[in-house]
Scaffold this motif. Structure first.
Motif, short mmCIF file in Angstrom:
data_model
loop_
_atom_site.label_atom_id
_atom_site.label_comp_id
_atom_site.label_asym_id
_atom_site.label_seq_id
_atom_site.Cartn_x
_atom_site.Cartn_y
_atom_site.Cartn_z
N LYS A 49 0.83 -1.20 0.00
CA LYS A 49 0.00 0.00 0.00
C LYS A 49 0.87 1.26 0.00
N LYS A 50 1.99 1.19 0.71
CA LYS A 50 2.91 2.33 0.78
C LYS A 50 3.51 2.60 -0.60
N MET A 51 3.88 1.55 -1.30
CA MET A 51 4.46 1.68 -2.64
C MET A 51 3.43 2.25 -3.62
N ALA A 65 1.39 6.75 -6.79
CA ALA A 65 0.26 7.65 -7.05
C ALA A 65 0.67 9.11 -6.85
N ALA A 66 1.45 9.37 -5.80
CA ALA A 66 1.91 10.74 -5.53
C ALA A 66 2.82 11.23 -6.66
N VAL A 67 3.69 10.37 -7.15
CA VAL A 67 4.58 10.74 -8.25
C VAL A 67 3.76 11.03 -9.51
N VAL A 68 2.77 10.21 -9.80
CA VAL A 68 1.92 10.42 -10.97
C VAL A 68 1.17 11.75 -10.84
N VAL A 69 0.65 12.05 -9.67
CA VAL A 69 -0.06 13.31 -9.44
C VAL A 69 0.89 14.49 -9.62
N LEU A 70 2.11 14.39 -9.09
CA LEU A 70 3.10 15.47 -9.24
C LEU A 70 3.45 15.71 -10.71
N PHE A 71 3.67 14.64 -11.46
CA PHE A 71 3.96 14.80 -12.89
C PHE A 71 2.78 15.40 -13.63
N GLY A 72 1.57 14.99 -13.28
CA GLY A 72 0.38 15.56 -13.89
C GLY A 72 0.27 17.05 -13.60
#
Length: 157
Positions: free
Chosen positions: A3-5, A10-17
């Motif tokens: 879940k942590k991974m 998800a956080a990295v994808v949101v930041l790139f978006g």
């Protein structure tokens, strides 16, 4: 652990978006009223759109028309990716303004194929035309006094 991974990914994808959105918004704002007549510009050109040193652009069709007219025309051919142009422009443009020279600028990164007939081999290149003919040319980065002498001899005579 899994879940942590997933949360990190998800956080990295949101930041790139978010980064993509910010860059797109910035580019859209810069493209408003751009002098190039197209919205398909390279990023280095977009980055210079709001820089006053890169105003007074001339498009290829207008260049051909003005060169063939009876009036004189001075054109600074440059590329926003040329390190010599990036070093030259900040002192050449104010010099031209101080000397009251109407120096048009043509971005070769965007329009090199359209202006092949002018035989620009390197950037930066400064050319003065009169009566449909090239009168003088400076190629490569020059000292400010060389540009001043060029303007005095060929443009302001």
């Amino acid at each position: 652990m899994q879940k942590k991974m997933i949360a990190i990914i998800a956080a990295v994808v949101v930041l790139f978006g978010a980064l993509f959105f910010v860059i797109s918004f910035k580019n859209d704002k810069a493209m408003e009223n751009n002098p190039y007549g197209t919205d398909k510009l390279k990023q280095s050109t977009i980055d210079q759109l709001n820089n006053p040193n890169y105003g007074n652009q001339i498009l290829p069709d207008e260049l051909v028309e003005k060169v063939n007219s009876e009036k004189g025309l001075t054109v600074y051919y440059y590329s926003p990716e040329c390190s010599f142009c990036l070093a030259t422009t900040p002192y050449l443009v104010p010099l031209a303004e101080d000397m009251d020279v109407d120096m048009k600028k043509l971005n070769l990164l965007e329009f090199a194929p359209e202006v092949q007939q002018f035989a620009i081999q390197s950037t930066p290149t400064l050319v003065h035309y009169e009566d449909g003919k090239e009168v003088a040319r400076l190629e490569g980065q020059q000292d400010e006094d060389v540009y001043a002498a060029f303007f005095e001899e060929y443009v302001l005579k």
